[in-house]
Design an enzyme around this catalytic site. Structure first.
Site, PDB file in Angstrom:
ATOM      1  N   LYS A 136       0.830  -1.201   0.000  1.00 55.58           N
ATOM      2  CA  LYS A 136       0.000   0.000   0.000  1.00 55.58           C
ATOM      3  C   LYS A 136       0.864   1.250   0.000  1.00 55.58           C
ATOM      4  O   LYS A 136       0.661   2.169  -0.800  1.00 55.58           O
ATOM      5  CB  LYS A 136      -0.914  -0.023   1.242  1.00 55.58           C
ATOM      6  CG  LYS A 136      -2.079   0.928   1.176  1.00 55.58           C
ATOM      7  CD  LYS A 136      -2.904   0.865   2.458  1.00 55.58           C
ATOM      8  CE  LYS A 136      -3.729  -0.420   2.531  1.00 55.58           C
ATOM      9  NZ  LYS A 136      -4.279  -0.650   3.883  1.00 55.58           N
ATOM     10  N   ARG A 195      -3.167   3.118   8.670  1.00 56.27           N
ATOM     11  CA  ARG A 195      -3.484   1.964   7.822  1.00 56.27           C
ATOM     12  C   ARG A 195      -2.350   0.958   7.823  1.00 56.27           C
ATOM     13  O   ARG A 195      -1.193   1.345   7.771  1.00 56.27           O
ATOM     14  CB  ARG A 195      -3.735   2.446   6.376  1.00 56.27           C
ATOM     15  CG  ARG A 195      -4.502   3.741   6.285  1.00 56.27           C
ATOM     16  CD  ARG A 195      -4.524   4.314   4.875  1.00 56.27           C
ATOM     17  NE  ARG A 195      -5.188   3.452   3.918  1.00 56.27           N
ATOM     18  CZ  ARG A 195      -5.244   3.695   2.610  1.00 56.27           C
ATOM     19  NH1 ARG A 195      -4.641   4.777   2.113  1.00 56.27           N
ATOM     20  NH2 ARG A 195      -5.873   2.874   1.799  1.00 56.27           N
ATOM     21  N   GLY A 245      -8.326  -7.385   4.895  1.00 55.23           N
ATOM     22  CA  GLY A 245      -9.089  -7.568   6.119  1.00 55.23           C
ATOM     23  C   GLY A 245      -8.256  -7.977   7.317  1.00 55.23           C
ATOM     24  O   GLY A 245      -8.782  -8.369   8.345  1.00 55.23           O
ATOM     25  N   MET A 297      -6.365  -6.072   9.224  1.00 54.75           N
ATOM     26  CA  MET A 297      -6.610  -5.136  10.305  1.00 54.75           C
ATOM     27  C   MET A 297      -7.539  -4.043   9.823  1.00 54.75           C
ATOM     28  O   MET A 297      -7.424  -3.587   8.696  1.00 54.75           O
ATOM     29  CB  MET A 297      -5.318  -4.504  10.765  1.00 54.75           C
ATOM     30  CG  MET A 297      -5.501  -3.844  12.119  1.00 54.75           C
ATOM     31  SD  MET A 297      -4.288  -2.619  12.477  1.00 54.75           S
ATOM     32  CE  MET A 297      -5.002  -1.205  11.694  1.00 54.75           C
ATOM     33  N   ARG A 331      -3.704  -1.353  -6.469  1.00 53.14           N
ATOM     34  CA  ARG A 331      -2.897  -2.588  -6.451  1.00 53.14           C
ATOM     35  C   ARG A 331      -3.390  -3.473  -7.586  1.00 53.14           C
ATOM     36  O   ARG A 331      -4.497  -3.288  -8.090  1.00 53.14           O
ATOM     37  CB  ARG A 331      -3.045  -3.312  -5.118  1.00 53.14           C
ATOM     38  CG  ARG A 331      -4.459  -3.790  -4.870  1.00 53.14           C
ATOM     39  CD  ARG A 331      -4.636  -4.416  -3.510  1.00 53.14           C
ATOM     40  NE  ARG A 331      -6.035  -4.317  -3.127  1.00 53.14           N
ATOM     41  CZ  ARG A 331      -6.491  -4.312  -1.891  1.00 53.14           C
ATOM     42  NH1 ARG A 331      -5.670  -4.388  -0.884  1.00 53.14           N
ATOM     43  NH2 ARG A 331      -7.773  -4.222  -1.641  1.00 53.14           N
ATOM     44  N   HIS A 363      -4.799 -41.049   0.793  1.00 53.50           N
ATOM     45  CA  HIS A 363      -5.061 -41.894  -0.377  1.00 53.50           C
ATOM     46  C   HIS A 363      -6.214 -41.323  -1.195  1.00 53.50           C
ATOM     47  O   HIS A 363      -6.113 -41.153  -2.413  1.00 53.50           O
ATOM     48  CB  HIS A 363      -5.384 -43.312   0.093  1.00 53.50           C
ATOM     49  CG  HIS A 363      -5.710 -44.261  -1.015  1.00 53.50           C
ATOM     50  ND1 HIS A 363      -7.008 -44.458  -1.446  1.00 53.50           N
ATOM     51  CD2 HIS A 363      -4.924 -45.014  -1.818  1.00 53.50           C
ATOM     52  CE1 HIS A 363      -6.995 -45.326  -2.446  1.00 53.50           C
ATOM     53  NE2 HIS A 363      -5.739 -45.678  -2.687  1.00 53.50           N
ATOM     54  N   SER A 366      12.370 -42.995 -16.290  1.00 52.45           N
ATOM     55  CA  SER A 366      11.254 -42.162 -15.851  1.00 52.45           C
ATOM     56  C   SER A 366      11.306 -42.122 -14.334  1.00 52.45           C
ATOM     57  O   SER A 366      11.294 -43.165 -13.675  1.00 52.45           O
ATOM     58  CB  SER A 366       9.931 -42.758 -16.335  1.00 52.45           C
ATOM     59  OG  SER A 366       8.869 -41.996 -15.804  1.00 52.45           O
ATOM     60  N   CYS A 381       7.174 -39.245 -13.813  1.00 49.69           N
ATOM     61  CA  CYS A 381       5.776 -39.664 -13.875  1.00 49.69           C
ATOM     62  C   CYS A 381       5.104 -39.679 -12.513  1.00 49.69           C
ATOM     63  O   CYS A 381       4.012 -40.195 -12.365  1.00 49.69           O
ATOM     64  CB  CYS A 381       5.654 -41.024 -14.547  1.00 49.69           C
ATOM     65  SG  CYS A 381       6.512 -42.317 -13.646  1.00 49.69           S
ATOM     66  N   TYR A 413      10.591 -34.590 -20.433  1.00 50.40           N
ATOM     67  CA  TYR A 413       9.139 -34.421 -20.343  1.00 50.40           C
ATOM     68  C   TYR A 413       8.680 -34.623 -18.906  1.00 50.40           C
ATOM     69  O   TYR A 413       9.399 -35.195 -18.080  1.00 50.40           O
ATOM     70  CB  TYR A 413       8.410 -35.407 -21.257  1.00 50.40           C
ATOM     71  CG  TYR A 413       8.531 -36.846 -20.845  1.00 50.40           C
ATOM     72  CD1 TYR A 413       7.624 -37.419 -19.966  1.00 50.40           C
ATOM     73  CD2 TYR A 413       9.566 -37.643 -21.331  1.00 50.40           C
ATOM     74  CE1 TYR A 413       7.741 -38.736 -19.571  1.00 50.40           C
ATOM     75  CE2 TYR A 413       9.696 -38.961 -20.949  1.00 50.40           C
ATOM     76  CZ  TYR A 413       8.779 -39.511 -20.061  1.00 50.40           C
ATOM     77  OH  TYR A 413       8.897 -40.810 -19.659  1.00 50.40           O
TER      78      TYR A 413
HETATM   79  P1  ADP Z   1      -7.578  -2.172   3.639  1.00 49.01           P
HETATM   80  O1  ADP Z   1      -6.140  -2.523   3.731  1.00 49.01           O
HETATM   81  O2  ADP Z   1      -8.438  -3.076   4.455  1.00 49.01           O
HETATM   82  O3  ADP Z   1      -8.040  -1.976   2.252  1.00 49.01           O
HETATM   83  P2  ADP Z   1      -7.300   0.679   3.892  1.00 49.01           P
HETATM   84  O4  ADP Z   1      -6.105   1.109   4.659  1.00 49.01           O
HETATM   85  O5  ADP Z   1      -7.195   0.734   2.424  1.00 49.01           O
HETATM   86  O6  ADP Z   1      -7.726  -0.761   4.395  1.00 49.01           O
HETATM   87  O7  ADP Z   1      -8.520   1.560   4.359  1.00 49.01           O
HETATM   88  C1  ADP Z   1      -9.836   1.238   4.046  1.00 49.01           C
HETATM   89  C2  ADP Z   1     -10.581   2.429   3.561  1.00 49.01           C
HETATM   90  O8  ADP Z   1     -10.499   3.493   4.472  1.00 49.01           O
HETATM   91  C3  ADP Z   1     -10.031   2.995   2.276  1.00 49.01           C
HETATM   92  O9  ADP Z   1     -10.501   2.323   1.174  1.00 49.01           O
HETATM   93  C4  ADP Z   1     -10.593   4.393   2.311  1.00 49.01           C
HETATM   94  O10 ADP Z   1     -11.893   4.418   1.842  1.00 49.01           O
HETATM   95  C5  ADP Z   1     -10.583   4.710   3.786  1.00 49.01           C
HETATM   96  N1  ADP Z   1      -9.407   5.538   4.065  1.00 49.01           N
HETATM   97  C6  ADP Z   1      -8.179   5.163   4.422  1.00 49.01           C
HETATM   98  N2  ADP Z   1      -7.379   6.221   4.559  1.00 49.01           N
HETATM   99  C7  ADP Z   1      -8.127   7.311   4.278  1.00 49.01           C
HETATM  100  C8  ADP Z   1      -7.874   8.706   4.227  1.00 49.01           C
HETATM  101  N3  ADP Z   1      -6.682   9.198   4.489  1.00 49.01           N
HETATM  102  N4  ADP Z   1      -8.888   9.501   3.895  1.00 49.01           N
HETATM  103  C9  ADP Z   1     -10.097   9.007   3.627  1.00 49.01           C
HETATM  104  N5  ADP Z   1     -10.410   7.719   3.646  1.00 49.01           N
HETATM  105  C10 ADP Z   1      -9.439   6.874   3.974  1.00 49.01           C
HETATM  106 MG    MG Z   2      -7.778  -0.656   1.025  1.00 46.87          MG
END
Ligand code: ADP
Ligand code: MG
Ligand code: MG
Length: 894
Positions: A43, A113, A122, A124, A357, A473, A781, A848, A868
């Site tokens: 990220k 984040r 998901g 954190m 990403r 098995h 083989s 094989c 092969y």
């Molecule tokens: P995840 O890794 O679960 O995708 P993120 O760190 O991307 O979590 O955060 C989830 C959401 O929180 C982002 O998609 C965005 O909508 C919101 N978010 C994160 N940082 C900001 C920010 N600086 N301003 C506004 N929204 C934010």
């Molecule tokens: Mg995100």
């Protein structure tokens, strides 16, 4: 070659304080870039890159993954020396934005984040609106001229922080919010007034105090350190560990932390938040795909708080930011040259990018996108090949459950072999065969399966076992047959006596219908609709590209005409292993096989073999015909003889009657076949050393089938393979007998054809004396299943109980029966190839074992110069792609 070693990345071997660990990003000054994922996490690296290429990204900074390691070294505390650098970076953000963190008039708010090298969705929950307290909330209300927004942000912050940092059960606050909505008779959060929100905040803070015994922190810096620490802690939560284990992410990688100034999608109807894919991630269609919510923040879209709108409608609602979004997504895609998964927020009609990403996608979408991007000249064919995970093709090769169908889940086991099937349950292989013959579809339910169950497994649509792992098995055999299997399903309680199983309070009896999803391990009640796989244009196109590139040939392991045809349809270039013992189990011949086994004199044995000869000849003839000139490797009889005889008294008595033999004598005979360790007993070429007639009959059958082919003017290349050779002497003797048998037929029939006599290399002694053995062999083989068993001294059928612990504790990086143990077994393979070719420079060498269909193993086989690989028919496309990848990766390394 470090699959089996426990090497730690040396990147962090030195635990000295890193020189730089906070990386700032803001328009015109990004300190990081996309190539720094190891340090900044995915990220953070992409936020820096987006900033650098001029996209609108709220300023912020990334704390590097190194600090995660330091955090744990200090016993789960943020080292003191980290703080000044963070504060320094925060001041830079303040200067950029013109707001101050903790300021009561014009406060800067940030998000905190997580972000590991590999995305861990998901793992954190993100903390938004950090920096709010009882004073700054008033400042925000004034500076934004929108008190409702300020209090909405505050209540969100308390909800997130108390959950993620203070460890409070977030549903408690959620319930309070829902209660308030219910009391007021409103549906949407957006209908809550400023006063409502103020009341909520007060309530929330009281509840936090009550539940945690701590007051909600008012100091923004305390909030900041708390949140940063929580991100580092989240790296070691049970769910993160499970995810890491599942995806092979090493613990020492650590996560980075991103601190970023907030932009607000909850400022009113000219604001929004959304997520999108630059192309459809499930079909690959080249169409912008996504959702957004007006007047909302971050997680709202995915959390299902309100139903989000499809992205196509954003154009009408907010034309200006939509136009920017369109330009940006196209720019991002052509910049990263891959489909992107993006997150954005619109604040008062201005677009902000918050994440990009490479998007996750189904196999179908992966193919479509790769082909489209070639056509768009975005990537080359070789890049396309390297981009598609060969294992993912499995999704395309089996019928799958209709995702739209309604389902009642009964249980969940291991996804041992993919596909979606339904049928009536049976508990014995005999019932499976009988019901199948009556035209029913059946699912064989067993505690575990054994080789005696094979006929039942063949007859069944799918197999469900309550015990055993991914290499049990049942799992291995089912994958080999391309048959759906759910293994080790501990949720079900099988009772053979009553022919029932219990699951989730249901009792299912013989004949009841269930559905298996071998891709997820789920078991459903009743029939769930399935959809057939469609191998469309993109699939064939990818295969053609792969075939152009790959060096190794791909063959299939096939014993029956049906398997052989499937193999051809999937593009196999021959049969790498035909196990003749599978031909002995047919109802029309198993008794003849048994007569041969119990024969006491040579004439008796020959009499029984004479019955088998025409059947075997026909078997081979069919295979030759289907393979139409491609090589067919036939392995002469391998398993110990007791596998072919019955063991219960009742069955023995019945057999005695059928073949007109004394029952007591038959029982004795069968008992005398008992071995303590059959795997290392009287099997393979050892059978032929004591009973040469068996291999002679098989060689004759092969030669007669070949002669018939020649007479019909058809092409063929039989390769006769002798199993379990340990010494050159064994092979010398048996080779001579085989050649004698074949030449006798050639003389009798007056025809000539080319054929090879070679051997399996599946014992360590054979591998290390391969220069000797090669003198007697036209080809090798590698039987890597047995070679793995004999090298590791590990029985495949017994190891499932503890192999899991070996993998989870890092003794093996992967199950050695699934992915070849490169350092150990692999070294024997390499030695065998090199020694063999010292004797015969052009010795043909293949593999094989199960590993022939495993992409990582295939890469290894490429590098040791095999000619092969051979795998189960359904894995042929996977192997074709994996072999192409292996060729490309090898070229790249050079
Ligand atoms: P995840 O890794 O679960 O995708 P993120 O760190 O991307 O979590 O955060 C989830 C959401 O929180 C982002 O998609 C965005 O909508 C919101 N978010 C994160 N940082 C900001 C920010 N600086 N301003 C506004 N929204 C934010
Ligand atoms: Mg995100
Ligand atoms: Mg073997």
């Amino acid at each position: 070659m470090e699959t089996l070693t426990n090497t730690k990345s040396n990147e962090k071997a030195t635990m000295a304080q890193p020189e730089k660990f906070v990386y700032f990003f803001a328009a015109g000054e990004a300190e990081g870039n996309a190539s720094m994922k190891n340090t900044l996490g995915g990220k953070g690296a992409n936020l820096a890159e987006m900033t650098a290429i001029g996209l609108p990204v709220p300023p912020g900074f990334t704390i590097s993954t190194d600090i995660c390691t330091h955090f744990y070294k200090e016993g789960g505390r943020l080292p003191e020396w980290v703080r000044p650098k963070v504060i320094e970076a925060l001041q830079k953000v303040e200067n950029k934005i013109g707001k101050k963190f903790g300021d009561i008039k014009n406060p800067l708010l940030v998000s905190v984040r997580s972000g590991a090298r590999a995305s861990m969705p998901g793992m954190m929950d993100t903390i938004l609106n950090l920096g709010l307290n009882d004073q700054t909330v008033e400042g925000l209300a004034q500076s934004s001229n929108n008190p409702r927004f300020a209090w909405d942000s505050y209540r969100r912050f308390i909800q997130m922080y108390s959950d993620v940092v203070m460890g409070m059960n977030s549903s408690l606050l959620e319930v309070t919010l829902e209660d308030m909505k219910a009391d007021k008779g409103i549906h949407n959060d957006t209908d809550l007034t400023t006063d409502d929100l103020k009341k909520l905040v007060k309530k929330f803070k009281d509840m936090v105090q009550q539940m945690t015994g701590q007051s909600f922190p008012n100091d923004p810096f305390e909030q900041l350190w708390g949140s940063i620490s929580a991100v580092f802690r989240s790296w070691n939560t049970p769910r993160a560990i499970t995810y890491r284990d599942l995806h092979g992410i090493p613990a020492e990688w650590g996560t980075a932390v991103n601190v970023q100034s907030m932009v607000f999608g909850n400022l009113g109807d000219d604001s929004a938040t959304g997520v999108a894919f630059t192309r459809n991630p499930s079909t690959g269609e080249r169409k912008f795909y996504g959702e957004y919510l007006i007047n909302a923040q971050g997680e709202d879209v995915v959390a299902g708080i309100r139903t989000p709108q499809p992205i196509s409608t954003l154009q009408e609602v907010m034309p200006a930011p939509y136009k920017d979004l369109e330009t940006i997504y196209q720019k991002l895609e052509s910049y990263f040259k891959d489909m992107q998964d993006i997150e954005f927020t619109i604040e008062k009609n201005k677009l902000w990018m918050l994440q990009t990403r490479n998007g996750k996608r189904t196999a179908k979408a992966a193919l479509q996108i790769a082909c489209d991007m070639i056509d768009e000249k975005m990537i080359t064919e070789e890049e396309a090949i390297l981009r598609i995970d060969p294992a993912s093709l499995d999704q395309l090769l089996h019928p799958t459950l209709d995702p739209k169908a309604q389902k009642v889940e009964l249980a969940k086991g291991l996804p041992a072999s993919p596909g979606g099937v339904c049928g009536q349950i049976v508990f014995t292989p005999e019932d499976a065969v009988e019901m199948k013959e009556k035209g029913h579809k059946v699912i064989l339910v067993r505690v575990e399966t054994s080789p005696e169950d094979i006929a039942g497994m063949v007859a069944a649509q799918g197999i469900l076992t309550s015990r055993g792992g991914m290499t049990s098995h049942a799992a291995v055999v089912a994958r080999g047959m391309g048959k759906c299997c759910v293994a080790g399903c501990a949720d079900i309680e099988v009772n053979y006596n009553t022919e029932t199983f219990k699951a989730k309070g249901y009792i299912l009896k013989k004949g009841d219908v269930i559905t298996l999803d071998g891709s997820t391990g789920e078991v459903f009640l009743g029939e769930v609709k399935t959809i057939e796989p469609k191998l469309d244009g993109t699939f064939n196109r990818l295969m053609t590209m792969a075939d152009k590139v790959r060096r190794m040939n791909v063959r299939a392991n096939a014993d029956t005409p049906k398997d052989a045809q499937t193999a051809r349809d999937f593009g196999a270039q021959g049969i790498g292993l035909c196990r003749t013992e599978h031909m002995f189990f047919g109802a029309d011949r198993i008794d003849a096989v048994r007569e041969m086994i119990i024969a006491e004199t040579r004439p008796e044995r020959e009499k029984a073999l004479t019955k088998l000869l025409p059947m075997q000849r026909e078997d081979f003839y069919q295979l030759f015909k289907i393979m139409d000139g491609y090589p067919v490797t036939i392995r002469l009889l391998d398993p110990p003889l007791h596998e072919f005889v019955p063991h219960t008294d009742a069955e023995i008595n019945e057999l005695a009657k059928r073949i007109n033999y004394d029952a007591a004598r038959l029982k004795n005979k069968i008992q005398s076949l008992h071995e303590f360790n059959p795997m290392l007993g009287h099997r393979g070429c050892r059978l032929a050393v004591t009973f040469p007639e068996i291999y002679q009959m098989q060689s004759r059958a092969i030669a007669e089938a070949a002669a018939q082919m020649v007479k019909e003017g058809k092409k063929l290349v039989p390769e006769i393979m002798i199993p379990l050779i340990a010494t050159a002497k064994e092979l010398e003797m048996l080779r001579a007998q085989t050649i004698e048998a074949v030449e006798k037929v050639q003389k009798e029939k007056g025809v000539k054809f080319d054929y090879l006599v070679g051997t399996m290399i599946e014992l360590p002694r054979a591998a290390v004396t391969a220069h000797e053995i090669a003198k007697q062999a036209d080809f090798f083989s590698f039987g890597t299943n047995d070679l793995t068993q004999t090298t590791l001294g590990l029985s495949r059928d017994d190891s499932s109980r503890f192999l899991g612990s070996y993998v989870s504790q890092g003794i093996f990086a992967k199950d050695p029966f699934v992915s070849i143990d490169q350092v150990g077994v692999g070294t024997l393979v390499k030695t065998g190839v090199d020694l063999g070719r010292q004797t015969k420079g052009n010795l043909k060498v293949g593999v094989c074992g199960e590993h022939g269909g495993d992409p990582d193993s295939i890469e290894f086989f490429e590098n040791v110069n095999l000619d092969y690989v051979s795998c189960s028919p359904f894995r042929v496309p996977i192997a074709r792609l994996a072999a192409a990848r292996a060729t490309l990766l090898r070229k790249k390394k050079k």
